[in-house]
Motif scaffolding. Structure first.
Motif, mmCIF file in Angstrom:
data_model
loop_
_atom_site.group_PDB
_atom_site.id
_atom_site.type_symbol
_atom_site.label_atom_id
_atom_site.label_comp_id
_atom_site.label_asym_id
_atom_site.label_seq_id
_atom_site.Cartn_x
_atom_site.Cartn_y
_atom_site.Cartn_z
ATOM 1 N N TRP A 1 0.842 -1.195 0.000
ATOM 2 C CA TRP A 1 0.000 0.000 0.000
ATOM 3 C C TRP A 1 0.877 1.245 0.000
ATOM 4 O O TRP A 1 1.858 1.314 0.734
ATOM 5 C CB TRP A 1 -0.921 0.038 1.225
ATOM 6 C CG TRP A 1 -2.007 -0.991 1.211
ATOM 7 C CD1 TRP A 1 -2.103 -2.097 2.005
ATOM 8 C CD2 TRP A 1 -3.151 -1.017 0.358
ATOM 9 N NE1 TRP A 1 -3.231 -2.812 1.700
ATOM 10 C CE2 TRP A 1 -3.903 -2.167 0.694
ATOM 11 C CE3 TRP A 1 -3.617 -0.184 -0.656
ATOM 12 C CZ2 TRP A 1 -5.086 -2.508 0.057
ATOM 13 C CZ3 TRP A 1 -4.803 -0.520 -1.296
ATOM 14 C CH2 TRP A 1 -5.524 -1.664 -0.940
ATOM 15 N N ARG B 1 -7.928 1.775 -0.979
ATOM 16 C CA ARG B 1 -8.709 1.698 0.254
ATOM 17 C C ARG B 1 -8.638 3.054 0.940
ATOM 18 O O ARG B 1 -7.707 3.840 0.708
ATOM 19 C CB ARG B 1 -8.216 0.590 1.180
ATOM 20 C CG ARG B 1 -6.834 0.792 1.767
ATOM 21 C CD ARG B 1 -6.486 -0.362 2.714
ATOM 22 N NE ARG B 1 -5.116 -0.317 3.175
ATOM 23 C CZ ARG B 1 -4.687 0.343 4.248
ATOM 24 N NH1 ARG B 1 -5.544 1.038 4.970
ATOM 25 N NH2 ARG B 1 -3.414 0.317 4.597
ATOM 26 N N PRO C 1 -10.784 -2.886 0.771
ATOM 27 C CA PRO C 1 -10.248 -2.399 -0.502
ATOM 28 C C PRO C 1 -11.302 -2.404 -1.600
ATOM 29 O O PRO C 1 -12.303 -3.121 -1.523
ATOM 30 C CB PRO C 1 -9.118 -3.392 -0.806
ATOM 31 C CG PRO C 1 -9.475 -4.629 -0.060
ATOM 32 C CD PRO C 1 -10.202 -4.182 1.162
#
Length: 572
Positions: free
Chosen positions: A470, A526, A532
């Protein structure tokens, strides 16, 4: 398309005073090891009891798995691993893993355990303490009973059709039928809306209702919810239906197999009932699941322990998404186990489902490849047209006279900067340097924002590296705030494999995905700690809650990926 894998097959047979383990690897190796078994040693029995207690504790939904519960699972898993992988068998296992890593593929573990007392053990918890690795989470693991006449894959034109029956005889422990039905419908709802899976329910709980439901059409999956047990008198597993008066009706596995044989389109039976994978210590084919396999059912997914509602919903959602996408069943189960363990780190229930297959490759259903989703154009996502008045454009508009195949004019690429934030990793971003009439591009705290005159929004361009799970964008959204995201670029999630923001379809390359409903390697996002969602080449949404916007690639094993996507984020 079958996930690239190297098969490691383990055959376990009884010998005088012990067992013989024969192993064959797809890399060409083969070996056999004899191991002794002390029937007076109660270590395994004690660890099995502790695992049962740990599963009950973790199913209660505490904040995290207690250290003692995790230890119980690891101790049992280590005992099973040391029993199975000993001497040359362990060496061949390690060699197979190394070769799989070099080839960019994975190991597929096939277990054929003939001694009933060993077949009844929960091999799904195999644990390699050298790597801190549960094999059931890191590789497809399938139980492959030795049966004759393997079946050919069933061609399925989407949607995958599931028929379900929930039975709650009043003479047995109460089952919340409404909750069970809601759980299954919740798990499948998103797939149903996209036309990938349909779900129908039997109108009652008796054997007549089961026959009537199966007779209404051609079904691919039979999903049974209720009580299961092992019938010592008949020496086989049973599933409890109800009589017309509401009492329990034990439907023996052999009778259920006879019913299934009348419906050749059925490729899978899911038994969401306790003890459906449990059998006699004298007969490896005595459980409900193995009896169905022996009688001709191509695949059975059964439960070796009780499973909580939340775990059943999460596992079912991911599993059916994988099956509907054409994944081999063992890969779909592996992915669903992993997603369950990530969704609920406080449970060990990912080891409860057990997959039994009648054929080696797990490809029970043959699902035609779906065409790739259309690319999102800027106009569809609500982004202003390139070069329109009053906007700051990241690149000049292309001249209409210029051929789309002509090389782009040479120009200096925009410089890169790195955003630095306290307590956060370095995030590469690119400034939007263009100045247009009425628009101004500025950089604040190292993150690029574009003030869109006349539009009332701000935007940022963020580089999303493929080898990071991420990437924080620095964009903090308020609940209900409108955000638009478009993306470009190429990544390589595996050597020799390239993907754009839409990712690779399951038929092209299954891969290990965080978001099962999205393509492998696709751009996903997300907001804060929420679930997500798919971004692909472009999307727009209203933030369901507040928090920072994160972007990443749909790849749970992203460490060796290369390349990056460039995402343009605009907020109203």
């Amino acid at each position: 398309m079958t996930e690239p894998s190297i098969e490691l097959e383990l055959d376990v047979d009884a010998t005088a005073g012990g067992f013989r383990i024969q192993s064959r690897s797809g890399v060409g190796g083969e070996c056999a090891v004899d191991t002794r078994w002390d029937p007076e040693d109660r270590t395994l029995e004690r660890r099995l009891r502790r695992l049962h207690v740990a599963l009950l504790s973790s199913a209660a939904g505490t904040r995290r798995v207690a250290a003692r519960d995790e230890k119980a699972a690891q101790e049992l898993g280590t005992t099973l691993f040391d029993l199975l992988f000993t001497g040359d068998v362990r060496t061949l296992f390690d060699t197979t893993r190394q070769q799989a890593a070099l080839r960019g593929s994975r190991v597929r573990l096939v277990l054929r355990v003939r001694p009933p007392e060993l077949a009844a053990l929960p091999w799904e918890f195999l644990y390699d303490q050298r790597r801190d690795d549960y094999l059931g989470l890191s590789m497809p693991l399938v139980r492959f009973p030795e049966v004759m006449d393997p079946v050919r894959p069933l061609r399925v034109e989407p949607p995958l059709r599931v028929v379900a029956l929930s039975a709650r005889p009043r003479t047995l422990d109460e089952i919340d039928a409404a909750a069970e039905r809601a759980n299954l419908e919740t798990a499948i709802s998103g797939l149903d809306r996209r036309g990938r899976v349909t779900l129908d329910w039997a109108t009652g709980e008796t054997w007549r209702d089961l026959l009537n439901a199966l007779g209404r059409g051609q079904w691919h999956v039979l999903h049974l919810v209720g009580h299961g047990a092992y019938d010592e008198g008949h020496g086989e597993g049973v599933f409890f239906l109800a009589t017309e008066g509401g009492a329990s009706y034990p439907l023996r596995a052999s009778r259920l197999a006879q019913i299934a044989a009348l419906h050749p389109s059925l490729g899978l039976i899911v038994l969401n009932s306790c003890e459906s994978a449990t059998g006699s210590a004298d007969d490896p084919f005595s459980s409900t699941a193995t009896t169905l396999i022996r009688r001709g059912v191509p695949a059975v997914l059964a439960m070796q322990f009780d499973i909580s509602d939340r775990a059943a919903v999460e596992f079912t959602r991911s599993f059916y998404a994988g099956v509907a996408s054409g994944l081999p069943l063992d890969v779909a189960v592996r992915n669903a186990r992993l997603e369950l363990s990530l969704a609920f780190p406080d449970t060990l229930e990912w080891g409860t489902p057990v997959l039994f297959l009648r054929q080696r490759d797990g490809q029970v259903f043959e699902v035609p490849a779906r065409s790739a989703p259309p690319r999102h154009s800027p106009s569809r996502t609500g982004s202003p047209p390139t070069g329109s008045p009053g906007t700051a454009s990241p690149r000049p508009a292309q001249s209409p006279e210029r051929s789309p195949h002509a090389p782009a004019p040479s120009r200096r690429p925009p410089p890169s900067v790195t955003a630095r934030r306290a307590g956060r990793r370095r995030v590469p971003v690119r400034r939007w340097w263009a100045l247009a009439s009425g628009g101004l591009a500025v950089a604040v705290a190292g993150v690029a924002f574009t003030v869109l005159s006349g539009v009332g929004g701000t935007g940022t361009s963020v580089a999303v590296p493929a080898n990071v799970t991420w990437t924080g964008t620095g964009v903090v959204l308020q609940p209900g705030q409108h955000v638009r995201i478009t993306a470009s670029g190429r990544i390589s999630p595996r050597p020799g494999i390239a993907a754009g923001p839409e990712g690779l379809s399951v038929q092209t390359y299954p891969g290990l995905r965080l978001l099962s409903s999205s393509n492998y390697g696709a751009l996903i996002g997300r907001i804060g700690g929420a679930a997500p969602f798919e971004v692909g080449a472009g999307t727009e949404l209203r933030a369901p809650g507040g928090g920072e916007l994160y972007l990443g690639t749909n790849d749970l094993d992203a460490g060796d990926s290369t390349g990056e996507f460039t995402a343009q984020v605009a907020m109203d």
